[in-house]
Design a protein around this motif. Sequence first.
Motif, mmCIF file in Angstrom:
data_model
loop_
_atom_site.group_PDB
_atom_site.id
_atom_site.type_symbol
_atom_site.label_atom_id
_atom_site.label_comp_id
_atom_site.label_asym_id
_atom_site.label_seq_id
_atom_site.Cartn_x
_atom_site.Cartn_y
_atom_site.Cartn_z
ATOM 1 N N ALA A 49 29.630 30.224 54.432
ATOM 2 C CA ALA A 49 30.361 28.949 54.411
ATOM 3 C C ALA A 49 30.756 28.590 52.975
ATOM 4 N N ILE A 50 29.803 28.730 52.033
ATOM 5 C CA ILE A 50 30.108 28.442 50.629
ATOM 6 C C ILE A 50 31.179 29.402 50.107
ATOM 7 N N ALA A 51 31.027 30.694 50.463
ATOM 8 C CA ALA A 51 31.992 31.700 49.994
ATOM 9 C C ALA A 51 33.392 31.352 50.483
ATOM 10 N N ASN A 52 33.497 30.980 51.770
ATOM 11 C CA ASN A 52 34.816 30.673 52.329
ATOM 12 C C ASN A 52 35.410 29.427 51.697
ATOM 13 N N GLU A 53 34.547 28.472 51.321
ATOM 14 C CA GLU A 53 35.028 27.265 50.668
ATOM 15 C C GLU A 53 35.565 27.594 49.269
ATOM 16 N N LEU A 54 34.823 28.427 48.546
ATOM 17 C CA LEU A 54 35.233 28.792 47.184
ATOM 18 C C LEU A 54 36.514 29.622 47.169
ATOM 19 N N ARG A 55 36.701 30.434 48.202
ATOM 20 C CA ARG A 55 37.869 31.326 48.263
ATOM 21 C C ARG A 55 39.174 30.598 47.995
ATOM 22 N N THR A 56 39.269 29.357 48.501
ATOM 23 C CA THR A 56 40.535 28.629 48.406
ATOM 24 C C THR A 56 40.954 28.377 46.960
ATOM 25 N N GLU A 57 39.971 28.385 46.046
ATOM 26 C CA GLU A 57 40.298 28.125 44.639
ATOM 27 C C GLU A 57 40.807 29.372 43.919
ATOM 28 N N PHE A 58 40.565 30.529 44.529
ATOM 29 C CA PHE A 58 40.884 31.782 43.834
ATOM 30 C C PHE A 58 42.027 32.509 44.530
ATOM 31 N N LEU A 59 42.350 33.698 43.994
ATOM 32 C CA LEU A 59 43.421 34.494 44.589
ATOM 33 C C LEU A 59 43.053 34.843 46.030
ATOM 34 N N PRO A 60 44.026 34.814 46.943
ATOM 35 C CA PRO A 60 43.709 35.203 48.320
ATOM 36 C C PRO A 60 43.352 36.685 48.402
ATOM 37 N N GLU A 61 42.431 36.990 49.302
ATOM 38 C CA GLU A 61 42.033 38.387 49.476
ATOM 39 C C GLU A 61 43.081 39.078 50.342
ATOM 40 N N PRO A 62 43.478 40.324 49.985
ATOM 41 C CA PRO A 62 44.447 41.025 50.837
ATOM 42 C C PRO A 62 43.892 41.129 52.264
ATOM 43 N N THR B 75 47.372 41.223 37.787
ATOM 44 C CA THR B 75 48.308 41.726 36.781
ATOM 45 C C THR B 75 49.561 42.277 37.461
ATOM 46 N N PRO B 76 50.675 42.389 36.705
ATOM 47 C CA PRO B 76 51.908 42.922 37.317
ATOM 48 C C PRO B 76 51.701 44.312 37.917
ATOM 49 N N SER B 77 50.782 45.106 37.341
ATOM 50 C CA SER B 77 50.566 46.450 37.892
ATOM 51 C C SER B 77 49.569 46.427 39.057
ATOM 52 N N GLY B 78 49.207 45.229 39.512
ATOM 53 C CA GLY B 78 48.399 45.154 40.728
ATOM 54 C C GLY B 78 46.897 45.146 40.534
ATOM 55 N N HIS B 79 46.430 44.900 39.300
ATOM 56 C CA HIS B 79 44.984 44.882 39.073
ATOM 57 C C HIS B 79 44.423 43.483 39.253
ATOM 58 N N TYR B 80 43.289 43.415 39.904
ATOM 59 C CA TYR B 80 42.599 42.133 40.038
ATOM 60 C C TYR B 80 41.682 41.957 38.837
ATOM 61 N N LYS B 81 41.856 40.831 38.125
ATOM 62 C CA LYS B 81 41.069 40.601 36.908
ATOM 63 C C LYS B 81 40.353 39.258 36.995
ATOM 64 N N GLY B 82 39.413 39.079 36.065
ATOM 65 C CA GLY B 82 38.688 37.815 35.999
ATOM 66 C C GLY B 82 37.795 37.591 37.202
ATOM 67 N N GLY B 83 37.176 38.679 37.695
ATOM 68 C CA GLY B 83 36.358 38.580 38.904
ATOM 69 C C GLY B 83 34.968 38.017 38.654
ATOM 70 N N LYS B 84 34.512 37.210 39.612
ATOM 71 C CA LYS B 84 33.161 36.674 39.556
ATOM 72 C C LYS B 84 32.607 36.659 40.966
ATOM 73 N N TYR B 85 31.331 36.981 41.104
ATOM 74 C CA TYR B 85 30.724 36.922 42.425
ATOM 75 C C TYR B 85 30.445 35.476 42.801
ATOM 76 N N VAL B 86 30.513 35.204 44.096
ATOM 77 C CA VAL B 86 30.237 33.852 44.597
ATOM 78 C C VAL B 86 28.842 33.410 44.157
ATOM 79 N N SER B 87 27.901 34.334 44.151
ATOM 80 C CA SER B 87 26.533 33.981 43.739
ATOM 81 C C SER B 87 26.509 33.455 42.298
ATOM 82 N N GLU B 88 27.343 34.062 41.426
ATOM 83 C CA GLU B 88 27.406 33.597 40.027
ATOM 84 C C GLU B 88 28.031 32.209 39.953
#
Lengths: 298, 126
Positions: A212-225, A175-188
């Motif tokens: 390995a799976i987590a790192n692969e999925l990361r590319t589809e989502f917002l980058p982690e700070p 969000t513009p105020s800096g909130h991360y939304k729409g979060g899902k765990y890799v396990s889900e």
Amino acid sequence: MSTTPHSTAGVAAPLPHGGHGAAAQGSHGDQGHGHNPDLAHHFDTPVQQFDAGKLGIWTFLVTEVLFFSGLFCAYSIWRSLHPEAFMYAHHYLDTKLGATNTVVLLFSSLTAAWSVRCAQLNQKRGLVVCLALTLMCAFGFLGIKFVEYSHKLHDGIGWGESYQPHNPKLFTTLTPSGHYKGGKYVSEIAAERGLAVAGVPYADLDAPGKLAIANELRTEFLPEPPTVRTFFSIYYGMTGLHGVHVVGGILVYIWLLVRALRGRFHSGYFGPVDYAALYWHLVDLVWIYLFPMLYLIH
Amino acid sequence: MSNTHLHAGDAAHGHNAIAHVASIKVLVGVFVLLLILTGVTVGAVFVDLGALNIWIAMGIATVKALLVAMFFMHLAYDRPFNGIVFIASLVFAGLFVSVLLLDAREYKPNVDSYRALSPLVPSSSN
């Protein structure tokens, strides 16, 4: 030497203890005009002894405040320079567990303060109960902390370079105020998509496989700070130093409880109960700040 | 304070010759207030006030800290010198944090441009 009038009637039989050697002559409650076994030789009166001890413990608390302030500095600088890391990483902290620990610690502060009152008023059973309750809360706090730490470390959420989460929460929206939304765990996500490595589903993989799976999925989502690992260094540093103080408090309270059971404290001698409570309240004070700083980041 | 040994009657009336005795009413009252403030600070998270949130959280924490210091730690009834010693430590801790914060912000542009230039340093995403 003591110039105070001694009234032996009604005093809760102060027992002589070893440290006073020859001065502790009376052994059956009636001290006569002998030396007060609870008064160290270099003090004139119990009041002077109590006040000196109290100034001593306050001076110690001052060094504790300054000790912790280094970590508060690290926190302030990192949060001011990298707010995004804090906005992201707080999703890993369990507010319910943090709030529970806050209540546990506040209650232990109440029992610690009450233990001083009991000692001052010769309520020996109340003193033992209050000290035991304080001790139990301290163990409860550490137990909850242990659950939190082990859960995080199990998921690869360590400090510094050992921050290798294999079940991170991935977000779709910032969000513009800096909130991360729409979060899902890799396990889900892995369960939804039926992700697997060589026929082994995500849930049954070992940590490197999950990573390995987590790192692969990361590319589809917002980058982690990039500074999230530093948040966890600060998290473990602050809560860890606080936890060490809780352990220290436990040792002190065990010692107090043993002495209270032996009837060593009474209305004329309760300094150690008061000093330990002051230390315990400071441990509580630090947590009062740590809780919103770490668990209530909005 | 010449009477250093307490008479049984004093203890029965909630007094102590050496130091102030906190009443049960004050102890429990402060505890209940602390619980309420904990609830308020958790609830405040769900109200988005932007940058104000952290100051509200820190303000509530400070009120809680004052309650603990004044009543559980007896500073309200203690010799003022103990309170002065403690407040001095808070002043110096505040000075420590705020001056370092000023310094860190002052040099942030230098750090950022260094990051942008150096291939060895991982660049900050923002």
